[in-house]
Design an enzyme around this catalytic site. Structure first.
Site, PDB file in Angstrom:
ATOM      1  N   LYS A 140       4.448   4.402  -1.032  1.00  0.00           N
ATOM      2  CA  LYS A 140       4.766   3.289  -0.107  1.00  0.00           C
ATOM      3  C   LYS A 140       3.590   2.302  -0.085  1.00  0.00           C
ATOM      4  O   LYS A 140       3.790   1.080  -0.126  1.00  0.00           O
ATOM      5  CB  LYS A 140       5.041   3.820   1.307  1.00  0.00           C
TER       6      LYS A 140
ATOM      7  N   SER B 285       6.836   2.479   5.469  1.00  0.00           N
ATOM      8  CA  SER B 285       6.736   3.539   6.477  1.00  0.00           C
ATOM      9  C   SER B 285       5.418   3.438   7.218  1.00  0.00           C
ATOM     10  O   SER B 285       4.403   2.992   6.649  1.00  0.00           O
ATOM     11  CB  SER B 285       6.824   4.886   5.753  1.00  0.00           C
TER      12      SER B 285
ATOM     13  N   TYR C  94       4.059  10.825  -1.600  1.00  0.00           N
ATOM     14  CA  TYR C  94       5.121   9.982  -1.023  1.00  0.00           C
ATOM     15  C   TYR C  94       4.505   8.788  -0.293  1.00  0.00           C
ATOM     16  O   TYR C  94       4.862   7.636  -0.535  1.00  0.00           O
ATOM     17  CB  TYR C  94       5.999  10.800  -0.058  1.00  0.00           C
TER      18      TYR C  94
END
Ligand code: NAD
Ligand code: UD1
Length: 374
Positions: free
Chosen positions: A184, A155, A180
């Site tokens: 990544k 992302s 989150y």
């Protein structure tokens, strides 16, 4: 199917004696079997369609924590083919190992994971277990089965607060403020280390910007559980009358109209980007990282206006406080993907909103709606 030739000579620059694996296609059409983790989700379903269109056979694993079985039924309808689907949780390594015994995969596209920023702040351990633990389980099982070709859904969040715009792949990563985003970033680092330790791995990391829109058929699209966290699914629910108005999180940013600017990309363009990445993997590319975005930034107000146009009625909104953790602007330089993958987003803002609106009106309750009305 592919056979794999091993060539331990130096590469074309002569600088690196990296072991090269070359895929020899026996059939003209692409026919590798690709394992798609999280293939029942938003980006996964659209990508499965494009892979099948490109001639790949696909096997899906998903634990359906954020997806329904209906989504894949609709994919089967669209593609006119049955898809082997396995209900497996990636945190269950044995179940994953059993699956690799049943099927021979040439590569894996790894979408599965949890993605809600707010929830990740409340349940960080769950996010680390599922996203990082699930990924390391997958990598271990792949290694044990000598499947060393992977495409990973990363992302733009890994860039943190942009130091410059547009964001290219060399922009520093790691300044993520929520668990989150950190998962990544950590997973990207794990994959870099893995490729360094064993040059047989081919890993393409795709950094998505903001996926929106839906499949042209109106049969599949994004189906958030509960209150949508993201701008466009929320706006679509307002437009269809399920919610009163959209809160615009801040209109005092340093942007042309004061509202946040993002690089929205049609999910079909994003899905096609995965086919391009799969082709790259087949060249034995080692580790590669690409932005998947359009290069064009739009503000929250641009998006509300575009959806209002597609819906043929104004989407009510109100200006609210800034959302904690938000940045003013984020958009990509997508040139590397154009150069090395031959991929470019082609669908514009109007098309993103028209397709989103078609999906929303045909399925006001997402996959729980009574089948798409055509
Ligand atoms: P999604 O939630 O629709 O899809 C993820 C899928 O993974 C779901 O079907 C879910 O049921 C499955 N899953 C979750 N945990 C699992 C587990 N432990 N085992 C097996 N399956 C599991 O999300 P999406 O929007 O399709 O995103 C796909 C990937 O792309 C995710 O990794 C996400 O973090 C990443 N990504 C998404 C966006 C976005 O805005 N949609 C942006 C950047 C990156
Ligand atoms: C968010 C996540 C990001 C994740 C991405 C894809 C945050 C801080 N970031 O990105 O990590 O990768 O989703 O899932 O959550 N907005 C409103 N009202 C709303 C919702 C959003 O005004 O109800 C605004 C936001 O302030 C932002 C823009 O719309 O300016 C886009 O927001 P969103 O769709 O949530 O995506 P991101 O914040 O870019």
């Amino acid at each position: 199917m592919y056979t794999v030739k091993v060539d331990t000579t130096a590469d074309e620059t002569g600088a690196c004696a990296r072991t090269k694996l070359s895929f020899v296609k026996k059939k003209k059409m692409s026919s590798g079997c690709v394992l798609v983790t999280g293939g029942a989700g938003f980006v996964g379903t659209h990508s499965v369609i494009e892979l099948i269109n490109a001639g790949y056979s696909v096997v899906v694993v998903d634990n359906f924590v954020n997806a329904s079985h209906e989504s894949l039924k609709r994919v089967e309808e669209i593609c006119g083919t049955k898809i082997p689907i396995f209900s497996v949780d990636l945190t269950d390594k044995q179940a994953l190992a059993d699956l690799f015994k049943k099927h021979k995969f040439t590569s894996v596209i790894h979408f599965a994971g949890l993605k809600a920023v707010g929830e990740s702040c409340e349940l960080p351990l769950l996010y680390y277990k599922v996203n990082i633990g699930g990924t390391t389980n997958l990598l271990e099982v792949m290694k044990e089965n000598n499947v060393k070709n992977l495409i990973f859904s990363s992302s733009a969040t890994v860039y943190g607060t942009p130091e410059y715009l547009p964001l290219d792949e060399n922009h520093p990563t790691g300044g993520c403020t929520n668990p989150y985003g950190k998962t990544k970033y950590f997973i990207e680092e794990i994959m870099k280390d893995l490729c360094k330790s064993d040059p047989e791995w081919n890993i393409v990391i795709l950094r998505y910007f903001n996926p929106v829109g839906a499949h042209k058929s109106g049969k599949i699209g994004e189906d958030p559980k509960g209150v949508p966290n993201n701008l466009m699914p929320y706006c679509a629910q307002v437009a269809v009358g399920k919610r009163k108005e959209i809160n615009v999180y801040g209109n005092d940013y340093d942007t042309p109209d004061g509202t946040g600017v993002r690089d929205y990309i049609h999910v079909e363009d994003l899905a096609i980007g995965h086919v391009a990445a799969q082709k790259k993997i087949e060249e034995c590319c080692g580790l590669k990282i690409y932005n998947l975005g359009t290069g064009q930034g739009y503000s929250v107000m641009d998006m509300i206006n575009a959806l209002s146009k597609a819906a043929g009625k104004p989407v009510p909104y109100k200006i609210a406080e800034r959302r904690t953790g938000d940045i003013a602007s984020c958009y990509s330089k997508p040139d590397l993907a154009a150069k090395e993958l031959g991929w470019k987003a082609t669908r514009g803002l109007d098309e993103m909103c028209e397709d989103l609106w078609r999906w929303q009106t045909m399925n006001p309750d997402g996959f729980n709606s009574n089948g798409p009305k055509s």
